[in-house]
Design an enzyme around this catalytic site. Sequence first.
Site, PDB file in Angstrom:
ATOM      1  N   GLU A  59     -16.951  15.270  11.633  1.00 50.07           N
ATOM      2  CA  GLU A  59     -15.639  16.124  11.809  1.00 50.07           C
ATOM      3  C   GLU A  59     -16.031  17.227  12.276  1.00 50.07           C
ATOM      4  OE1 GLU A  59     -15.778  13.799   9.254  1.00 50.07           O
ATOM      5  OE2 GLU A  59     -14.318  12.018  10.152  1.00 50.07           O
ATOM      6  N   HIS A 128      -5.670   8.799   3.115  1.00 50.71           N
ATOM      7  CA  HIS A 128      -4.926   8.425   4.373  1.00 50.71           C
ATOM      8  C   HIS A 128      -3.466   8.698   4.293  1.00 50.71           C
ATOM      9  CE1 HIS A 128      -8.502   5.890   4.156  1.00 50.71           C
ATOM     10  NE2 HIS A 128      -8.390   5.725   5.486  1.00 50.71           N
TER      11      HIS A 128
END
Lengths: 322, 379
Positions: A59, A128
Site C-alpha cells: 500500500e 474489513h
Amino acid sequence: MTVSMVKALNDGLRQALADDPHVLLMGEDIGRLGGVFRVTDGLRKEFGDLRVVDTPLGEAGIVGAAIGLAMRGYRPVCEIQFDGFFYPAANQIITQLAKLRHRSAGRISLPVVIRIPYGGGIGSIEHHSESPETYFAHTAGLKVVTCATPHDAFHMIQQAVADDDPVVFLEPKRHYWTKGEVGPAPELPLERAVVRREGTDVTLIAYGPTVPVALEAADVAADEGRSVEVVDLRSLSPWDITTVRASVHRTGRAVVAHEAAFSHGFGAEVAARLQDEEFHFLEAPVVRVTGYDTPYPPSRLESDWLPGVDRILNAIDRSLSY
Amino acid sequence: MAHAVQLPPSETPSAEPPIQLLDPAGNLSTDERLPLDPAAVDLPALYRDMTLARRLDTEAIALQRQGELGLWPSLRGQEAAQVGAAYALGGRDMVFPTYREHGVAWCRGLDPVSLLGLFRGTTLGGWDPYAHHFNLYTLVIGAQTLHAVGYAMGLYRDGSTGSGDPDRDTAVLAFLGDGALSEGETNEAFVWAAAQNLPVVFFCQNNQWAISAPYSVQSRIPVARRASGFGFPGIRVDGNDVLACLAATRQALHQARTGGGPTLIEAVTYRVNAHTTADDASRYRTAEETEDWTARDPLERLRAHLESAGALTDEYVTDLEQRERDLAERLRAGCRGLADPDASSPFEHTYARMPADLRRQLREHLEFVSTGPQDGERT
C-alpha cells in the site's frame, strides 16, 4: 438511469479515464479481476494495462508511486482494497501526499485520489469494516469525501479526479449494491453538504454509510409525529458548516451519527463547532450516536454495535427531551 | 536467562572489495567492470565542485554554531559520492534526494542559500523542484524512493525511456542512505522498480552509520548484494573515489535511460561528522575509526592525482580559493538575509484553493498577530 453504486463508480471512473489521458487507476487486483468489489470491472480491457495498473502488493508503494506519477503530470486514482489496509500507506499519505504542495509553495501539485471501501455492516472479518475517516480529516492538505448515493458516486468520483488536491474518497461498501437514479449533472461542488430530507424538529447529520440509516430513522420518526431534517455532509474536509448551520437555525437541535468511534470522532468536531458558533440557536446539546471506543467487533455483534435506526431514534428522543 | 543465539558470521565489507579507479594515494587504475577514460573527464572541475561542496558544508556548520541555523546534516566525507553521481546526470534526469545531498544540489545549480532555509526555519522546502530537476529534500527515511519509482513510471508512460532517442531518454536518480535499506518503503520501491523494469537508479551512500546504529544492525550482507534478491544489478564502488562513483552512475543511468531497468549503486563511504549538528558521534564510535576514514579523504586523493599530473597550476589554486571565499561570503550574507516568512504563509498552498474555514482561521490569526505582544503577557 437506475444503477448500483458499484456501477456508478465504474461508470464515473470510465468517464474520467476517457476524458483525460493522464488519469490512471492503480491498485491491487483492479485489472484482471476488476477489483475485489468489481468497481474497476472491464476498465483494463477498455483502457489497457498502462492505465489500469495491477500493482505489487504494497500500500505504501501504491501511494508513494502515485506521488511520483503526479509529479510527472499524471492523475493517479489509487484503490486501497479495504479500510483496514490503508495503515501501511499512512506514512506516504500523511507525511508526503498531504504536505508536498505546501512544502513546495504550490509548485508541486498532487491530484491523487485514494479510493477506500470503508465501514461495516457486511458481515466481514477483522480489518474489513473500519471507519478511518478522522485520521485523514485531521491531516491538513487532504480532502476527505464520501458518497451515499449512486448519483453522488458517479459525479463525486469525477469531481475528485478533476480536483487538484489529494482526495481521500471513502466508498460505503455496504451500499455498493444499493441502486439509485443517476442524473446527468452533479448537484453541488464536491465540498458542499446536501439536505436529503427537510424537517422542522431536529437536524440529523450523517455521511456515507449512515445516510440511508438516517433517512430510515427519519421515516420512522415521522410516523411518530417528529419532523427530522437529514443533512448528508458528503465532504468531511473541508466540511460545509454553512449548510449545517442553516439547518440548525431552522430546527434548533442537532444529532450527529457515524460509525467511527465516539471519542475524537467527526461528531465531536460538529458538536464543538455548533456549540461555539450557534450556541444561542441551540435548544438542546448536540447529541452524538456513533460506534464505540473499541476495536470493530466480530461481525455477529455488529448490528447492535453500529448506529442503527433504533439508536438514532433514541438520540433524537434525547435531543427533543430538552 | 536468555540464550545467545548462534548466528553465522556477518559478511564483512572486506568480503567484497568496492571497485576503485583512483586510490587513496591518487593513482589511477582501470577495472573492466567500469570502463572510464580519465582523459575524457574534467578532473579539475570535479575537484573544484567537491571543494566547494565541502566549503558549503563547513560554512553551514559554522552558521549553525553561531545560532543562525537550527540544525545541519553534514556531508563531509561524502563529496566524491555526491559530486561523482551528480556529474553523471543529464539535464532532464530527475533527482530525488534525502536531506544530505548538498553536493548534488550544488552541482544541479541550486542557489546554495536556498538549502539553508529549511534548516533556518524560514521554509519547509525552499526551491523549485522542477527548475533544476532536483526534488525537495525528504526527511522521512526512504519515502523518496517510491516517489522516484512513480516518476520513472511516468517517464515510461511518456515514452521518455528506451525510445532510442538520446535527446528524449530520461532516467531518475534516487539517493538513499544505508539506514533506508531497512525501511519497508525502500524495499517496496525495489520490488516495483524490478517488476516494471523502471528507469531508476538507486544510489546508496553507505556512510556506515544510521545516526548511532552501525550498518551491521541493518544487514548481514553488503548493500549492493541486496539488489540481486529483487532481480536487478547491484554494484559496489569506493564512495571516496569520485571517478568510480561517476563511472558507476553514468553506466547505470545509461542503462536505465535505454530501457535496461534499475540498478542499485552502493558507494562505500563515511560520514566524517556526526549525523547532524545535534548529534554526538563520540557516544557511539571511536576516534580511531574516524581517523582511519579521514585518512581516505576523497578530496585529498584527487588533489594528489592532479598535483602529480601537474594540473593544479597556481592560477587554478588561486581562483579556487577565491571561489571558496565568495561562496562562504554568499552563504553568510544570504543566510542572515533570509527573511522570516509571512504569518500567512502556513495557510497558503495547503490546498490549491484555500477552503472557507481556513480563510477564517487565517483572518483570526492575522488579527491576533497584528495586535503584537501585550505588556507582560509575552516576550
